[in-house]
Write a protein that holds these residues in place. Structure first.
Motif, mmCIF file in Angstrom:
data_model
loop_
_atom_site.group_PDB
_atom_site.id
_atom_site.type_symbol
_atom_site.label_atom_id
_atom_site.label_comp_id
_atom_site.label_asym_id
_atom_site.label_seq_id
_atom_site.Cartn_x
_atom_site.Cartn_y
_atom_site.Cartn_z
ATOM 1 N N GLU A 1 -7.133 11.269 -3.386
ATOM 2 C CA GLU A 1 -7.108 9.839 -3.061
ATOM 3 C C GLU A 1 -7.843 9.016 -4.112
ATOM 4 O O GLU A 1 -7.373 7.965 -4.542
ATOM 5 N N VAL A 2 -8.996 9.496 -4.513
ATOM 6 C CA VAL A 2 -9.807 8.774 -5.494
ATOM 7 C C VAL A 2 -9.090 8.727 -6.843
ATOM 8 O O VAL A 2 -9.056 7.681 -7.498
ATOM 9 N N ALA A 3 -8.491 9.846 -7.264
ATOM 10 C CA ALA A 3 -7.773 9.882 -8.543
ATOM 11 C C ALA A 3 -6.593 8.922 -8.528
ATOM 12 O O ALA A 3 -6.351 8.206 -9.504
ATOM 13 N N GLU A 4 -5.876 8.901 -7.404
ATOM 14 C CA GLU A 4 -4.726 7.998 -7.298
ATOM 15 C C GLU A 4 -5.176 6.544 -7.396
ATOM 16 O O GLU A 4 -4.593 5.753 -8.133
ATOM 17 N N ALA B 1 -14.765 2.373 -3.143
ATOM 18 C CA ALA B 1 -15.825 2.593 -2.156
ATOM 19 C C ALA B 1 -15.654 1.646 -0.972
ATOM 20 O O ALA B 1 -15.782 2.059 0.190
ATOM 21 N N GLU B 2 -15.349 0.389 -1.257
ATOM 22 C CA GLU B 2 -15.147 -0.576 -0.181
ATOM 23 C C GLU B 2 -13.892 -0.233 0.625
ATOM 24 O O GLU B 2 -13.896 -0.311 1.856
ATOM 25 N N LYS B 3 -12.819 0.150 -0.054
ATOM 26 C CA LYS B 3 -11.557 0.477 0.608
ATOM 27 C C LYS B 3 -11.703 1.696 1.515
ATOM 28 O O LYS B 3 -11.183 1.726 2.631
ATOM 29 N N ARG B 4 -12.410 2.714 1.039
ATOM 30 C CA ARG B 4 -12.535 3.975 1.776
ATOM 31 C C ARG B 4 -13.752 4.002 2.714
ATOM 32 O O ARG B 4 -13.914 4.942 3.478
ATOM 33 N N GLY B 5 -14.656 3.010 2.562
ATOM 34 C CA GLY B 5 -15.856 2.988 3.390
ATOM 35 C C GLY B 5 -16.838 4.092 3.025
ATOM 36 O O GLY B 5 -17.524 4.631 3.894
ATOM 37 N N LYS B 6 -16.899 4.440 1.743
ATOM 38 C CA LYS B 6 -17.800 5.494 1.270
ATOM 39 C C LYS B 6 -18.843 4.896 0.331
ATOM 40 O O LYS B 6 -18.614 3.858 -0.282
ATOM 41 N N PRO B 7 -19.977 5.565 0.174
ATOM 42 C CA PRO B 7 -20.990 5.081 -0.776
ATOM 43 C C PRO B 7 -20.445 5.096 -2.212
ATOM 44 O O PRO B 7 -19.652 5.968 -2.590
#
Length: 161
Positions: free
Chosen positions: A113-116, A129-135
């Motif tokens: 997901e991050v690579a895409e 980070a904002e889109k996925r809700g992760k730090p």
């Protein structure tokens, strides 16, 4: 020069780790010392020469570091327009991008997901980070690891095609 050439060379070799660069910097050190001899007060010539050599080595390593840093454009393929490169090159570029997308999709989660998002959709780490809700640091780590995995799966020749 005969008295301190080995000392200056050993300082340069220890700092750079490169025999040939150390030879060059040793020569530059003595040239610089000769050019600035009128500014030398006559005391502690050993320390003065070692300081010149150290500064020359630092300059050399800074210049080498600037030359060695890869930009993101150098690391990942970019789509190139057909008008500039012709139909064959455009086809090859599209083929490379398709392979790149496939390699991104073959990564394990959460790297896929991050690579895409990062490489294909061109989102920043902060946006991901904002889109996925992760730090943010977690996303940055995932990008770094995904890049390493992609480098291992894609040959350099594929990227330069």
């Amino acid at each position: 020069m005969n008295q301190y050439k080995n000392l200056v060379f050993s300082v340069c070799l220890k700092m750079t780790g490169d025999y040939f660069a150390a030879e060059d910097i040793t020569q530059e050190t003595f040239i610089s010392a000769y050019q600035h001899l009128d500014k030398f007060d006559g005391t502690a010539e050993k320390a003065w020469l070692c300081r010149i050599a150290t500064n020359k080595c630092i300059d050399y390593m800074r210049a080498a570091e600037r030359r060695a840093i890869a930009t993101e454009e150098d690391e990942m393929p970019q789509e190139i327009t057909q008008e500039r490169d012709g139909p064959l090159q455009s086809f090859v570029n599209k083929d490379v991008l398709v392979k790149f997308r496939d390699d991104c999709n073959a990564l394990p989660e959460p790297y896929r997901e991050v690579a895409e998002d990062y490489f294909i959709n061109e989102l920043t780490a902060k946006e991901i980070a904002e889109k996925r809700g992760k730090p943010l640091k977690t996303v940055q780590t995932h990008i770094y690891r995904a890049r390493d995995m992609l480098k291992k799966t894609m040959r350099k020749e594929d990227l330069l095609a």
